[in-house]
Design an enzyme around this catalytic site. Structure first.
Site, PDB file in Angstrom:
ATOM      1  CE  LYS A   1      -8.095  -1.754  -6.631  1.00 36.42           C
ATOM      2  NZ  LYS A   1      -7.464  -0.658  -7.362  1.00 36.42           N
TER       3      LYS A   1
ATOM      4  CG  ASP B   1      -3.075   1.486 -10.642  1.00 33.63           C
ATOM      5  OD1 ASP B   1      -3.784   0.846  -9.848  1.00 33.63           O
ATOM      6  OD2 ASP B   1      -3.492   2.434 -11.343  1.00 33.63           O
TER       7      ASP B   1
ATOM      8  CG  ASP C   1      -8.632   6.888  -6.613  1.00 40.84           C
ATOM      9  OD1 ASP C   1      -9.203   6.763  -7.712  1.00 40.84           O
ATOM     10  OD2 ASP C   1      -7.815   6.064  -6.184  1.00 40.84           O
TER      11      ASP C   1
ATOM     12  CD  GLU D   1      -5.825   2.048  -5.580  1.00 35.57           C
ATOM     13  OE1 GLU D   1      -6.864   2.736  -5.500  1.00 35.57           O
ATOM     14  OE2 GLU D   1      -5.836   0.853  -5.922  1.00 35.57           O
TER      15      GLU D   1
END
Ligand code: AMP
Length: 756
Positions: free
Chosen positions: A252, A190, A375, A353
């Protein structure tokens, strides 16, 4: 304080009895500000004297090298201590960094003049008028602490030539450039905004891998420490407050984005480090005189995660499944693949994800359920609806907000704290970025702590100086207040959930289970509002921080199995082309099941036109410029024919990892078509060109012809790393080769997008 070594005129070499900057600051932090330093000295120079200060640590490393002017003297009439305050002028890059970061966090140091430390007596500024801050002399400074200081001749100060900025090479960072071996176990990773985490399946049970120090995650942070050494993970996080300009976090959010993209424009000022344009116009990071690509930065984090895995598993690891947000566009996914390779990992699969979280929830349970994965992480929010049928995990709808995450919750709290500060003190807060970062940290800590308790004191000592008076920030935050502050943000997440449901004609009651992922989903108000909206509490089946890595590990595990899981994903955002006037025409619609392919046909709009151009974007806006620019397909060497008679069919093909390939084929003549792909366009130049095409009138392209389905032409793997605009060597697909035999030679194109 030190062996002040005054030579004849203006050169000062000072050797400190401290081994590290931290030791020096711990003892004498009060003697230095961003603008100057106070030095004790028996013999002082009068105010206005230009000096060159070379301050060295005990080991000889230079701490500070700056041109300066004597600003004041002390202790000259037998009162107090003999010494002088030096006001910095031009300084070398390392000194600037030191002053801007380390020093700037000291509450007293936010000033442009040297301090007058307690106990040294009154400062005497009187002798000649102050001299303007000079620039650095070009002569080399005196050797470390040896003998009398070198004395540059007065008047020889000139600005040093600033070295050109260089892209750092993968070799310099000791990153991998070869194709990693496709052998050995596959781990799940992850790659998070805040933290990254690896997991592995042993004996059919997935588990997160721990570092030797016992951490189960690696902070997604890297930094150059005070000695210029690259550090990754926990040590980098540890220096975030003291050295923010040299500490890179949140990569990211930037990876795979053009520097000129609207998103980078919006977020770049929120980072404490400098975001610059890379070689091909992509967003990159500037540290010192070097530019680092975000692939390199992500690779350094992935390498750290890989090392954690290797240490725990006791064997080399070179294969991984890496997760990305469902909302990542094609550029971003490609960039993560590249980062994986640089870290020495063969990326077996890029996994969304939410799908990973659903795997962690449902793997091996033979479920028949429709779930919603909510999420809410540090920077972004995603909601995805999946249907689970035994081993089949099908995403049916997905959506999100790339500007909604824990950071926004923190900002709401910071705003409140600053308003309280204003009310308590009657002064408006005037701190710099570093002071704000300290408040931000305190706000985040309070936010997390208040998930468990009802009240907390937020105290940030000496956070700012206003009119030379230091101020603390000191506010008691109650849970009730904390919950009220970001309420709108939680409402916005539910609005996204609603849109994602509506896209498939679903209602909240059609969801069997809500799975919470991401640290910010722990916020009590999220639980409360989700329970109300879905009329049921969220699932307790997955760990919000570990689910994504565990799901990636489960997929990695299943890759080697005969009866592995089947993942069916959807395209998170439409992919389409720019039309004259700046409109966006979707070719592949959002939420189309993957893999998918569609053919788009375009034809010439002028007689004897030999070139056609197609700009490709990804996003959901009707305006091309609001979407992410993926690249330009340029078709040259078309046969000269009347307008409208030369046609090119372009096949857009997105595989099950949401990666795009494009094939273009010119079908009206047997003449060769040469393709070139630009890497120099920015969204702005593309927009300008589209507008210009409109002025030239008539549509460039005719609409989508048909869905190609399984019969789509096979395509050669796209080379996405091409850095310069150059004719791409035509590569024949089997399909095109057959045609070329029939028609002489069939010109064709392979989808190869340059980077903006
Ligand atoms: P992630 O990107 O999933 O690691 O999530 C990081 C975000 O979750 C950060 O903004 C954290 O402040 C936030 N977070 C972590 N723990 C909690 C908690 N107990 N309550 C509220 N927010 C939290």
């Amino acid at each position: 304080m030190a062996d002040l070594n005054q030579g004849g005129a203006v050169g000062l070499v000072v050797k400190l009895p401290f081994a590290t900057p931290e030791e020096f600051l711990a003892k004498y932090g009060g003697n230095i500000t961003r603008g100057g330093i106070y030095l004790r000295a028996k013999a002082v120079r009068p105010p206005g004297t230009a000096v060159t200060l070379d301050l060295r640590l005990a080991g000889g490393d230079r701490l500070l090298y700056a041109a300066a002017v004597v600003h004041f003297v002390t202790g000259q009439q037998g009162q107090g201590i003999s010494g002088m305050g030096l006001k910095f002028g031009e300084a070398d890059a390392a000194t600037r960094r030191f002053l801007d970061s380390t020093i700037a966090i000291l509450p007293h140091a936010q000033t442009d003049v040297p301090p007058v430390p307690n106990g040294v007596g009154p400062a005497d500024y009187t002798v000649p008028a102050l001299v303007a801050a000079p620039s650095l002399p070009t002569v080399a400074p005196a050797a470390t602490g040896a003998g009398p200081a070198r004395t540059p001749a007065p008047g020889t100060f000139t600005a040093p030539a600033s070295p050109p900025l260089e892209m750092v090479t993968a070799e310099a960072l000791e990153l991998n450039t070869a194709e990693p071996p496709r052998t050995g176990p596959v781990i799940g990773i992850d790659l998070g905004t805040t933290n990254s985490c690896a997991a592995f399946v042993r004996g059919n049970k997935p588990a997160v891998l721990h570092s030797r120090e016992g951490h189960n995650t690696v902070p997604s942070i890297l930094a150059f420490n005070q000695r210029g050494k690259l550090v990754v993970g926990h040590p980098a996080k540890g220096q975030m407050l003291t050295n923010p300009r040299q500490t890179v976090y949140g990569a990211k959010r930037l990876v795979g984005r053009p520097y000129a993209s609207p998103i980078v424009g919006q977020i770049k000022d929120r980072f404490h480090y400098e975001i610059a344009a890379g070689q091909a116009g992509e967003a990159a990071v500037r540290l010192g005189d070097r530019i680092y690509s975000l692939q390199q930065i992500s690779a350094l984090i992935l390498r750290e995660v890989r090392e954690v895995a290797q240490n725990q598993l006791g064997q080399p690891i070179s294969r991984a499944v890496i997760t990305v947000p469902a909302y990542y566009n094609d550029n971003q996914r490609q960039a993560v693949r590249e980062a994986g390779k640089l870290a020495g990992l063969y990326v077996e699969r890029i996994l969304n994800e939410p799908t990973a979280a659903a795997l962690a929830y449902g793997y091996g349970r033979k479920l028949n359920q429709r779930v919603l994965v909510y999420d809410l992480g540090g920077g972004t929010f995603d909601a995805s609806v999946l249907e689970l049928h035994d081993t089949v995990y099908e995403v049916i709808s997905t959506g999100g907000d790339t500007f909604l995450g824990g950071i926004d919750f923190d900002n709401a709290i910071v705003e409140y704290l600053l308003e309280e500060f204003r009310q308590q003190t009657g002064r408006t807060f005037q701190g710099d970025r570093v002071a704000l970062q300290r408040i931000n940290d305190a706000a985040e800590r309070a936010k997390c702590a208040l998930s468990e308790r009802s009240e907390m004191r937020v105290h940030v000592a000496f956070v700012t100086m206003i009119d030379n008076k230091p101020y603390d920030l000191d506010v008691v935050l109650t849970r009730q207040k904390l919950i009220a502050l970001p309420e709108k943000l939680v409402d916005r997440t539910l609005q996204v959930c609603d849109e994602v449901l509506q896209a498939k004609g679903l209602k909240p009651q059609d969801i069997d289970e809500v799975i919470l992922v991401g640290g910010q989903s722990r916020f009590p108000l999220v639980h409360e509002k989700i329970t109300k909206f879905f009329n049921q509490p969220p699932s307790k089946g997955v760990h919000p921080d570990e689910a994504v890595a565990l799901g990636a590990a489960l997929l990695a595990h299943s890759l080697g199995q005969l009866e592995g899981v089947v993942l069916i994903d959807v395209l998170p955002m439409a992919i389409g082309v720019g039309l004259p006037g700046g409109r966006f025409k979707p070719v592949l619609e959002r939420n189309v099941a993957l893999p998918a392919s569609k053919v788009y046909t375009l034809s010439t709009h002028r007689d004897d036109q030999t070139e056609l151009e197609l700009t490709v974007f990804q996003g959901d806006s009707e305006r091309a410029q609001d979407n992410e620019y993926l690249g330009t397909l340029r078709l040259a060497g078309l046969p000269k024919r009347p307008r409208g008679t030369v046609q090119v069919t372009v096949t857009f093909e997105v595989n099950n990892e949401s990666l795009l390939k494009v094939v273009a084929r010119e079908g009206t003549s047997g003449r060769e078509v040469v393709s070139t792909f630009t890497t120099r366009d920015t969204p702005e130049t593309v927009k300008a060109r589209l507008a210009q095409q409109e002025a030239e009138a008539r549509p460039v392209a005719s609409g989508v012809a048909h869905a190609a389905g399984n019969g789509a032409a096979p395509v050669a793997p796209a080379n996405r790393n091409m850095a310069v605009a150059a004719p791409a060597a035509p590569v024949l697909t089997p399909d095109a080769a057959v045609v070329s035999k029939q028609k002489g030679f069939m010109g064709w194109l392979k989808g190869l997008f340059g980077r903006a």
